[in-house]
Design a protein around this motif. Structure first.
Motif, PDB file in Angstrom:
ATOM      1  N   GLY A 158       1.635 -51.096  -2.615  1.00 49.68           N
ATOM      2  CA  GLY A 158       1.831 -52.523  -2.373  1.00 49.68           C
ATOM      3  C   GLY A 158       2.198 -53.219  -3.671  1.00 49.68           C
ATOM      4  O   GLY A 158       2.705 -52.582  -4.613  1.00 49.68           O
ATOM      5  N   TYR A 159       1.914 -54.505  -3.723  1.00 54.74           N
ATOM      6  CA  TYR A 159       2.303 -55.301  -4.895  1.00 54.74           C
ATOM      7  C   TYR A 159       1.090 -56.048  -5.411  1.00 54.74           C
ATOM      8  O   TYR A 159       0.303 -56.606  -4.636  1.00 54.74           O
ATOM      9  CB  TYR A 159       3.404 -56.294  -4.536  1.00 54.74           C
ATOM     10  CG  TYR A 159       4.019 -56.962  -5.747  1.00 54.74           C
ATOM     11  CD1 TYR A 159       4.981 -56.295  -6.502  1.00 54.74           C
ATOM     12  CD2 TYR A 159       3.624 -58.236  -6.144  1.00 54.74           C
ATOM     13  CE1 TYR A 159       5.540 -56.887  -7.624  1.00 54.74           C
ATOM     14  CE2 TYR A 159       4.180 -58.844  -7.261  1.00 54.74           C
ATOM     15  CZ  TYR A 159       5.139 -58.158  -8.012  1.00 54.74           C
ATOM     16  OH  TYR A 159       5.684 -58.745  -9.123  1.00 54.74           O
ATOM     17  N   GLY A 160       0.933 -56.043  -6.752  1.00 53.56           N
ATOM     18  CA  GLY A 160      -0.138 -56.799  -7.398  1.00 53.56           C
ATOM     19  C   GLY A 160       0.422 -58.072  -8.011  1.00 53.56           C
ATOM     20  O   GLY A 160       1.140 -58.021  -9.014  1.00 53.56           O
ATOM     21  N   TYR A 161       0.101 -59.199  -7.430  1.00 53.40           N
ATOM     22  CA  TYR A 161       0.700 -60.461  -7.864  1.00 53.40           C
ATOM     23  C   TYR A 161       0.145 -60.931  -9.201  1.00 53.40           C
ATOM     24  O   TYR A 161       0.844 -61.601  -9.968  1.00 53.40           O
ATOM     25  CB  TYR A 161       0.477 -61.542  -6.799  1.00 53.40           C
ATOM     26  CG  TYR A 161       1.168 -61.259  -5.484  1.00 53.40           C
ATOM     27  CD1 TYR A 161       2.469 -61.706  -5.246  1.00 53.40           C
ATOM     28  CD2 TYR A 161       0.522 -60.545  -4.484  1.00 53.40           C
ATOM     29  CE1 TYR A 161       3.096 -61.462  -4.032  1.00 53.40           C
ATOM     30  CE2 TYR A 161       1.136 -60.282  -3.271  1.00 53.40           C
ATOM     31  CZ  TYR A 161       2.423 -60.742  -3.044  1.00 53.40           C
ATOM     32  OH  TYR A 161       3.044 -60.489  -1.847  1.00 53.40           O
ATOM     33  N   THR A 162      -1.101 -60.602  -9.509  1.00 55.34           N
ATOM     34  CA  THR A 162      -1.666 -61.014 -10.794  1.00 55.34           C
ATOM     35  C   THR A 162      -1.059 -60.208 -11.924  1.00 55.34           C
ATOM     36  O   THR A 162      -0.700 -60.761 -12.977  1.00 55.34           O
ATOM     37  CB  THR A 162      -3.200 -60.846 -10.791  1.00 55.34           C
ATOM     38  OG1 THR A 162      -3.749 -61.586  -9.702  1.00 55.34           O
ATOM     39  CG2 THR A 162      -3.801 -61.365 -12.094  1.00 55.34           C
ATOM     40  N   VAL A 163      -0.923 -58.906 -11.741  1.00 55.26           N
ATOM     41  CA  VAL A 163      -0.367 -58.051 -12.789  1.00 55.26           C
ATOM     42  C   VAL A 163       1.156 -58.042 -12.759  1.00 55.26           C
ATOM     43  O   VAL A 163       1.801 -57.571 -13.693  1.00 55.26           O
ATOM     44  CB  VAL A 163      -0.923 -56.616 -12.692  1.00 55.26           C
ATOM     45  CG1 VAL A 163      -2.435 -56.627 -12.823  1.00 55.26           C
ATOM     46  CG2 VAL A 163      -0.501 -55.933 -11.392  1.00 55.26           C
ATOM     47  N   GLY A 164       1.749 -58.530 -11.674  1.00 55.30           N
ATOM     48  CA  GLY A 164       3.206 -58.611 -11.590  1.00 55.30           C
ATOM     49  C   GLY A 164       3.887 -57.263 -11.502  1.00 55.30           C
ATOM     50  O   GLY A 164       4.975 -57.066 -12.047  1.00 55.30           O
ATOM     51  N   GLN A 165       3.259 -56.304 -10.805  1.00 51.28           N
ATOM     52  CA  GLN A 165       3.815 -54.962 -10.696  1.00 51.28           C
ATOM     53  C   GLN A 165       3.574 -54.396  -9.300  1.00 51.28           C
ATOM     54  O   GLN A 165       2.632 -54.801  -8.601  1.00 51.28           O
ATOM     55  CB  GLN A 165       3.155 -54.024 -11.722  1.00 51.28           C
ATOM     56  CG  GLN A 165       3.489 -54.333 -13.174  1.00 51.28           C
ATOM     57  CD  GLN A 165       2.654 -53.473 -14.108  1.00 51.28           C
ATOM     58  OE1 GLN A 165       1.433 -53.514 -14.086  1.00 51.28           O
ATOM     59  NE2 GLN A 165       3.326 -52.676 -14.936  1.00 51.28           N
ATOM     60  N   ASN A 166       4.422 -53.447  -8.934  1.00 48.02           N
ATOM     61  CA  ASN A 166       4.134 -52.641  -7.763  1.00 48.02           C
ATOM     62  C   ASN A 166       3.000 -51.679  -8.109  1.00 48.02           C
ATOM     63  O   ASN A 166       2.968 -51.127  -9.213  1.00 48.02           O
ATOM     64  CB  ASN A 166       5.366 -51.826  -7.356  1.00 48.02           C
ATOM     65  CG  ASN A 166       6.507 -52.710  -6.899  1.00 48.02           C
ATOM     66  OD1 ASN A 166       6.471 -53.240  -5.800  1.00 48.02           O
ATOM     67  ND2 ASN A 166       7.514 -52.875  -7.753  1.00 48.02           N
ATOM     68  N   ILE A 167       2.089 -51.474  -7.163  1.00 44.57           N
ATOM     69  CA  ILE A 167       0.928 -50.625  -7.401  1.00 44.57           C
ATOM     70  C   ILE A 167       0.856 -49.560  -6.307  1.00 44.57           C
ATOM     71  O   ILE A 167       1.015 -49.872  -5.122  1.00 44.57           O
ATOM     72  CB  ILE A 167      -0.385 -51.434  -7.391  1.00 44.57           C
ATOM     73  CG1 ILE A 167      -0.339 -52.548  -8.441  1.00 44.57           C
ATOM     74  CG2 ILE A 167      -1.589 -50.523  -7.620  1.00 44.57           C
ATOM     75  CD1 ILE A 167      -1.518 -53.503  -8.351  1.00 44.57           C
ATOM     76  N   GLY A 168       0.622 -48.331  -6.721  1.00 44.21           N
ATOM     77  CA  GLY A 168       0.412 -47.254  -5.762  1.00 44.21           C
ATOM     78  C   GLY A 168      -0.741 -46.378  -6.207  1.00 44.21           C
ATOM     79  O   GLY A 168      -1.063 -46.297  -7.401  1.00 44.21           O
ATOM     80  N   TYR A 169      -1.384 -45.726  -5.243  1.00 44.47           N
ATOM     81  CA  TYR A 169      -2.453 -44.777  -5.545  1.00 44.47           C
ATOM     82  C   TYR A 169      -2.163 -43.460  -4.844  1.00 44.47           C
ATOM     83  O   TYR A 169      -1.540 -43.435  -3.771  1.00 44.47           O
ATOM     84  CB  TYR A 169      -3.816 -45.318  -5.087  1.00 44.47           C
ATOM     85  CG  TYR A 169      -4.269 -46.505  -5.898  1.00 44.47           C
ATOM     86  CD1 TYR A 169      -4.795 -46.324  -7.178  1.00 44.47           C
ATOM     87  CD2 TYR A 169      -4.127 -47.804  -5.410  1.00 44.47           C
ATOM     88  CE1 TYR A 169      -5.179 -47.410  -7.941  1.00 44.47           C
ATOM     89  CE2 TYR A 169      -4.508 -48.887  -6.172  1.00 44.47           C
ATOM     90  CZ  TYR A 169      -5.031 -48.694  -7.442  1.00 44.47           C
ATOM     91  OH  TYR A 169      -5.400 -49.767  -8.207  1.00 44.47           O
ATOM     92  N   GLY A 170      -2.621 -42.395  -5.451  1.00 48.62           N
ATOM     93  CA  GLY A 170      -2.437 -41.087  -4.850  1.00 48.62           C
ATOM     94  C   GLY A 170      -3.168 -40.038  -5.651  1.00 48.62           C
ATOM     95  O   GLY A 170      -3.794 -40.320  -6.675  1.00 48.62           O
TER      96      GLY A 170
END
Length: 817
Positions: free
Chosen positions: A759-771
């Motif tokens: 998804g997207y992290g609006y505070t950090v201003g980056q796309n975020i993924g986990y795996g």
């Protein structure tokens, strides 16, 4: 053959699923198995299935199940001496528009994440592979060479013979008429040829599975739907090894058969089978029977098929097949232990891909029956994903027809079903509608996904890129980080567990220590015998012998069943589902305490009400269970309110919060907030395939205590060793990239895993993924940090940063990598 009077396991149904399950029970587990078929082997819907065998699904475990089917079918003839008709022709999936092409690029990425070589082809390449096809409208196609086709009846007969070879006893012409029950368990299967005492029953009765289950009080939510296809005369120039074709934009499929084509499709206006019997029951004598040909309804497929394969216009139709197939409300099949009766297992509802699934489904279901727990993460097909509302036949019918109609539509991320809504609403439904809420649905509950600002239509507009809610959700996200928001989470599943053995029972079930003083909360996983995570929830100790358990909406049936199944039969414990007794308002954000202080006389300072505690407080004249816990990484409380008082408490909070800018916030902002904080989501980031040690949750496991718990032995064998996979976070700077999960993780150019969520992290201003990063030699800190990472997103490589800590710390600062 005389019907036995006793068997260890009775399998009901002689279609491909029943025969596969009996085969694997006998071959792999040497079980004493009896299979009962009311007609003849294959006589339900198996005999008239089209026989296409595809393997790729969005779940890694289900893809593994389907890949196993292919491997089984390849070698079955050599074992049994009976041909299966298996041909590995490969499959072409055609794309005629940009959205479909992006979908295929994501599918090809998923395939590679799961170890399958799906290729993307140009229209010219497709034309060379399938010269009779019209390709002028194509953008391209995906090509999976290991897909194929088979003869459903031949496979089933081969599985049946294999089951007999390994000692299973198969009886045809035996109809199940009921069950003998004691203490909620089946003790015998009643038939028209006599009773069979047994330890376990496997309901593989196909389109009869619902009514077989009902005999034991079990709900199997199926809907028979009429599904048509034609078999043509021989077509000149058609190769006998021609790839199967799926043409989703024209809603049709094709496979070669004896020089002609099998062609069918999934229409947007499907026809349910209205049987005319009470409750929509399927007639017992519906064996080797079909409906009358319905060319008027089929015409929509015929015209599209001729446009794709013009030669069809000049060839005769040898036969039309109009048969009933069992479909489900979400398009996924049904496996597992029924929550109402722990010794009945179900394998049914295969949504017209029972042939593709049959081998693998029988394999995992047999293991499930023997072990009492699923051998893989099979949550997407687990019967315990359903709830009481699925007993409503009309609701199941309507939702199933919608799911059927979506079979070949573009799979947009975050798309919601529309039928049967609203089903369950919280007391805040109208209030939130007044705030322009755009609702989604989870296990029947209407939940606000986001709130449309003034002047914007309160409606999702789906796309493969950034969707219309992206901006408004960012505003909600930032508001929670900077001020205070209120989430309606009344749909949370909630249970109360009480009694003199309550602590002892929970101590065995929970991986974390829950023997804390009254007033404390515990975040914990519930583990299976492999150490895999079966549930992820919060336990609040309200009194010495009373606990309050909160878990996710969709896991209501599953988690309650898991808890009940693992409490000793002689334990003095009472377990109650109290979901509808409490509304839940989550008050989150740095100004949350100021709002709460204004509506209660209780001291809610950090000293008086620390994190991880529960208190009963009064708000608007009502007693509220306040849990100091957060899923967004900010100061906050979950306020569990008597359901009838939810509106009043919400109004009081909104009034008190007005000076602080309080606003309602939806689930899409909740998702972006939790991604920044690195909180795991069960069903995606953590599953029965993953242990807490691999998931970075070892701190929530009581291995240092001298207390036994379910899963401890498995974890002890792993503790201290370098794991072969580890959970990690990744960021992508490019704002045009959209992460949705299952993107491939590359380390130094080599695939090492895939994203479980994105998804997207609006505070950090980056796309975020986990795996999970995987390495057979072990995933040490040095292995993780010494690599250079990329993600494959819709077949394109993009640079990615690795993160082993949360991207957002409690003070709202971005954590430096």
């Amino acid at each position: 053959m005389t019907l036995p009077t006793h068997a260890e396991i009775v399998v009901i149904g002689g279609g491909i699923i029943g025969c596969s399950t009996a085969y694997h029970l006998a071959r792999d587990h040497k079980a004493d198995v009896v299979l009962l078929e009311q007609g003849r082997i294959t006589s339900g819907s198996t005999w008239h299935a089209a026989g296409l065998v595809g393997q790729l699904r969005s779940s890694a475990s289900i893809t593994r199940v389907l890949k196993y089917s292919v491997e089984l079918y390849k070698g079955l003839e050599a074992e049994t001496g009976l041909a299966t008709g298996w041909k590995m022709t490969g499959c072409l999936r055609l794309a005629t528009n940009a959205d479909r092409w992006i979908e295929f690029k994501r599918l090809a990425t998923t395939a590679k994440s799961f170890g399958m070589d799906m290729q993307l082809l140009s229209p010219d390449e497709v034309k060379r592979m399938w010269p009779l096809m019209e390709t002028g409208d194509l953008v391209g196609a995906s090509w999976l060479p290991t897909d194929g086709q088979a003869s459903p009846s031949d496979i089933t007969q081969s599985l049946a013979k294999g089951a007999r070879m390994h000692g299973a006893k198969l009886h045809e012409g035996v109809r199940v008429t009921g069950f003998a029950m004691r203490d909620g368990r089946i003790t015998a299967v009643k038939t028209d040829k006599g009773d069979i005492a047994c330890d376990k029953v496997v309901n593989c009765a196909g389109q009869w599975a619902r009514q077989v289950g009902a005999m034991a009080g079990i709900d199997v939510p199926l809907q028979p739907v009429k599904h048509q296809y034609i078999i043509t005369e021989k077509i000149d120039g058609l190769a006998n090894d021609a790839p199967t074709i799926r043409d989703p934009d024209r809603r049709t499929y094709f496979k070669e058969e004896v020089g002609g084509l099998v062609m069918g499709g999934y229409e947007p206006n499907p026809q349910a089978w209205e049987t005319g019997l009470a409750g929509g029951d399927v007639p017992n004598d519906w064996e080797f029977r079909l409906f009358d040909d319905d060319y008027d309804h089929f015409e929509q497929h015929m015209s599209e098929a001729i446009a794709r394969v013009p030669a069809l216009a000049n060839v005769g139709v040898k036969q039309m097949i109009n048969g009933s197939e069992s479909f489900t409300p979400d398009g996924n099949f049904i496996l597992g232990s029924a929550p109402e009766c722990s010794n009945m297992f179900v394998g049914a509802g295969f949504n017209a891909f029972g042939i593709a699934s049959g081998g693998g489904a029988g394999w995992v279901l047999a293991q499930w029956v023997v072990d009492g727990e699923a051998p893989l993460d099979l949550w997407v097909v687990d019967i315990r994903r359903f709830s009481e509302m699925h007993r409503d036949r009309q609701w199941v019918r309507d939702r199933t027809l919608e799911a059927y109609g979506k079979h070949y539509t573009v799979g947009f991320p975050h798309e919601e079903y529309e039928s049967g809504r609203p089903r369950i609403v919280s007391p805040l439904y109208q209030r939130l509608k007044a705030h322009n809420a755009v609702f989604g649905s989870k296990l029947g509950w209407e939940r606000p996904n986001w709130f449309a600002p003034q002047g914007m239509e309160a409606k999702d507009v789906y796309s493969m890129g950034r969707q219309n809610w992206f901006g408004p959700v960012g505003d909600e996200h930032r508001h929670v980080r900077e001020a205070v928001g209120i989430f309606d989470q009344s749909s949370f599943a909630k249970y109360e567990l009480s009694g003199s053995d309550a602590l002892k029972a929970l101590d065995w079930i929970c991986a974390n220590a829950i023997d804390k003083p009254v007033g404390r909360l515990t975040y914990t996983q519930l583990l299976n015998t492999r150490g895999g995570i079966e549930a992820d929830l919060t336990v609040a100790r309200l009194a010495d012998e009373k606990f309050y358990i909160v878990t996710g909406t969709g896991f209501r049936t599953h988690d309650l069943s898991w808890i009940k199944d693992h409490i000793a039969t002689d334990a003095r414990v009472d377990v109650k589902d109290v979901t509808e007794a409490f509304g839940t308002l989550s008050l989150m954000g740095p100004k949350a305490r100021k709002v709460l202080e204004a509506v209660t006389d209780v001291d809610v300072s950090n000293a008086a009400f620390p994190f991880g505690h529960v208190r009963e407080i009064a708000i608007a004249g009502h007693t509220v269970r306040a849990l100091r816990v957060t899923y967004v990484g900010e100061l906050g409380w979950e306020l569990h309110v008597p359901i009838g008082a939810t509106g009043e408490v919400f109004d009081a909070l909104m009034a008190a919060g007005k000076p602080h800018g309080i606003r309602p916030v939806g689930y899409r902002a909740l998702e972006s907030l939790r991604l920044e904080k690195g909180y795991r989501a069960w069903g995606s980031d953590i599953t029965p395939n993953d242990t807490p040690l691999e998931a970075g949750l070892g701190w929530a496991v009581k291995l240092k205590k001298n207390t036994d718990f379910l899963g401890r032995r498995a974890l002890e064998t792993m503790n201290g060793a370098v794991p072969k996979k580890r959970f990690a976070g990744f960021t992508v700077d490019d704002p045009d990239i959209v992460l949705v999960g299952r993107e491939t993780i590359l380390r130094d150019g080599q695939p090492v895993g895939y994203l479980t969520s994105g998804g997207y992290g609006y505070t950090v201003g980056q796309n975020i993924g986990y795996g999970y990063v995987r390495n057979d030699g072990g995933v040490s800190d040095d292995f993780l940090t010494s690599g250079n990472y990329e993600l494959v997103v819709a077949m394109d490589k993009v640079p990615a940063g690795l993160h082993l800590e949360p991207l957002y710390d409690p003070t709202g600062e971005k954590v430096k990598s």
